[in-house]
Design a protein around this motif. Structure first.
Motif: not given
Length: 654
Positions: A586-588, A615-617, A621-622, A640-644
């Motif tokens: 689920i994205q921002p 993936p909140g990162d 902001n959103m 935490g989530w690391n999209s890298t």
């Protein structure tokens, strides 16, 4: 405007200074407890996260009397221990307090250091903290390579041991104890005090140590006497021909059980004797002058006129590293282990089929006694599915069964011990809770459904990893549940393909009284041609389940369709209090749309919403705007989530 902001900032800084002063001087002449209790409620609530654990513990009864919970204070401590990105999934004051004290007691008692312990050393390295924590905890961990902390329970911390005897209900042994060594007598003595003089009924063993297992079982619920242990307890050298006896070649007379003990009034009189014997053991051993015929009964012998020492009973036994040798000891003890209610056995490698058959034989002997009380059985890892049926028939009184099955890569499957004919009628099972976790390329679904048809009283079912032959559907499983398991209250299906079972799911939901439903990693949307429409059908059916309180759709790649789930709370029919949407990519922007729709249909109860591993990162902001709105009416669990990590992204969005 700037002046107003500056004034607010100064006021906040002054408040923090005052809070730190209260923390430092509370209960002293400068700041009395009564002065704190007389503060306005909002100010006390702001103060709680700044107090020490001992201060929270001391103030809690009075604050509860005023209707104030110390929950925020305990959660603040847990966040400092775990780190800021760890979701605290504890909902009550007592849960948060117990978890805090449980973790800190073990760390402080054994002298372990982490950032929190170092930062708060002045408040934690005190007898007052250990005493406060000991009043809360119910579980004690034996770390036997830390000899001095255990030794202290027989000397300067003797009152703490007496408190632990009254409070502790379960013990865990995390390291091996060589009972033939004098230096192990302290650990055995403390175990004896908790098991036999105390309230412990549950034992968890994390190590492979057959002779220790024999010592633990000896006279604590079973009549079996292990020959190697008998040699040790009677001061004879054992004939060591097995792994069980290999550690006992230098065995000594170390009977772990005293014949006598003092009354409670006499107990304190015997302390000097106990201290002398326990403290001198290691010194004598190092000097080579240890009396190897002295047994452990002297450690609990306070006076010649003492009464007989009590024997405890083990009602719940868990062996986390159960090899063949440990299983042999257990199998010998099981037929007369009448007080045993719960048995959990776990092997890091797959059990041998011959070992499981021997276990089934011992369980069968136990079940044939009217004195048997075993109702909970958990075994992992079994090599064949058919062994589950053998264990069930060997334990006809079991109401909770948990098994893990992993097919071995060698040898043919074990044949049934007595094959059934098509006309044979199988007896009804009293099962109320069943968990089956499977790691096989293919599983015969008929085997699972036949167990379900024999279990009309089933209230909880958890199945994971079920793989069917090509062309078969899990729909038959869902249909069976609809037809023969009307008492089902909790259903957890995990790591299964259910994308072609929507009609069966809808039918099950229309005829059930589920309170908990979990479809985790079930690829629900994978084959739905119109994902939103099908998801709307599922939501409509879920709304009609009157008692549903927990719903988990984790790891189903819901992603941009998540906003549909907000409709679950439209109207006034939904009773869902916990919704798990973790690992759904689920994205921002999608979470913000879900939030806006959910705001229109606010849940009747404060909703616990699990959004971990999303993936909140991608747009912090959103994401934070959405979380801020959600927290007005939800308890939000995030990490935490690391999209890298592109592989995680790929797998979550497949």
């Amino acid at each position: 405007m700037r002046e107003t902001a500056r004034g607010a900032q100064q006021e906040l800084c002054l408040k923090l200074i005052c809070f730190q002063a209260v923390r430092e001087h509370l209960a002293s002449a400068a700041v009395s407890i009564k002065a704190v209790l007389d503060l306005p409620t909002p100010l006390i609530q702001d103060l709680l996260p700044h107090l020490t654990v001992c201060q929270l513990d001391e103030l809690q009864p009075e604050l509860n009397g005023r209707g104030i919970s110390t929950y925020p204070g305990w959660v603040k401590v847990l966040r400092e221990i775990y780190g800021p990105h760890h979701a605290i999934d504890l909902h009550t004051e007592e849960e948060a307090k117990h978890e805090t004290m449980r973790m800190l007691f073990t760390l402080v008692f054994y002298g372990f250091r982490n950032h929190f312990i170092i930062k708060n050393a002045a408040n934690l390295n005190t007898p007052a903290f250990l005493w406060a924590a000991a009043k809360c905890i119910k579980h004690f961990v034996f770390i036997t390579n830390s000899h001095n902390p255990l030794q202290s329970l027989t000397a300067e911390r003797r009152p703490l041991l007496k408190l632990l005897e009254k409070r502790i209900r379960s013990v865990a042994i995390s390291q091996s104890i060589d009972i033939s060594k004098r230096k192990s007598q302290t650990a055995l003595y403390v175990l004896h005090r908790l098991l036999d003089h105390g309230m412990v009924k549950e034992v968890v063993i994390h190590v492979q140590c057959p002779i220790l297992l024999a010592w633990l079982l000896h006279r604590r619920g079973t009549r079996y006497v292990n020959p190697e242990l008998d040699n040790l307890m009677n001061g004879k050298r054992a004939g060591c021909t097995s792994q069980t006896a290999s550690a006992s070649t230098d065995s000594v007379g170390c009977s772990p059980y005293p014949e006598t003990r003092a009354s409670e009034d006499q107990d304190d009189e015997g302390i000097p004797c106990k201290r002398l014997k326990l403290n001198s053991a290691s010194v004598e051993e190092e000097s080579g002058k240890a009396n190897l015929t002295v047994n452990l009964q002297s450690l609990c012998h306070a006076s010649p006129s003492a009464n007989v020492c009590p024997w405890g009973q083990i009602c719940c036994l868990e062996i986390r590293h159960c090899g063949s040798e440990s299983l042999k000891v257990l199998n010998s003890a099981l037929p007369t282990f009448f007080c045993l209610r719960s048995l959990t056995l776990h092997s890091f490698s797959t059990f041998r089929d011959v070992d499981v058959l021997d276990l089934a034989k011992a369980l069968k002997q136990l079940s044939e006694s009217s004195c048997s009380s075993l109702t909970n059985l958990s075994i992992s890892v079994l090599p064949y599915t058919s062994l589950m049926e053998i264990l069930l028939e060997a334990s006809p009184k079991v109401i909770s069964l948990q098994v893990e099955i992993q097919s071995v890569m060698w040898g043919p499957p074990l044949p049934s011990h007595h094959p059934r004919t098509a006309k044979s009628k199988l007896p009804e099972l009293p099962l109320e809770k069943l968990t089956v976790k499977v790691a096989e390329l293919q599983t015969d679904l008929h085997f699972i459904t036949s167990v379900l048809r024999r279990s009309p009283h089933l209230t909880s079912l958890h199945i994971a990893g079920l793989r069917l032959p090509s062309g078969c559907s899990q729909g038959q499983l869902l249909t069976t549940l609809s037809e023969v398991n009307p008492c089902l209250r909790s259903l957890n299906l995990e790591d299964m393909k259910l994308s072609d079972c929507l009609p069966e799911i809808l039918h099950l939901l229309s005829n059930c009284k589920l309170e908990e439903l979990r479809f985790n990693d079930c690829r629900l949307l994978e084959k739905w041609s119109n994902k939103e429409e099908s998801l709307n059908q599922l939501v409509a059916a879920l709304k009609m389940v009157p008692c549903l309180q927990t719903l988990s759709l984790a790891q189903n790649r819901i992603a941009r369709s998540v906003h549909v789930l907000a409709e679950l709370f439209s109207g006034s029919s939904s009773s869902v209090k916990r919704l798990d949407l973790s690992s759904n990519f689920i994205q921002p922007a999608e979470l913000l749309e879900f939030t806006r729709r959910l705001r229109k249909h606010r849940p009747l109860h404060r909703l616990t919403l699990d959004l971990r591993k999303n993936p909140g990162d991608r747009d912090p902001n959103m994401w934070n705007v959405a979380l801020k709105e959600l927290r007005l009416f939800c308890v939000v669990l995030v990490e935490g989530w690391n999209s890298t990590d592109t592989m995680v992204d790929h797998v979550s969005n497949m």
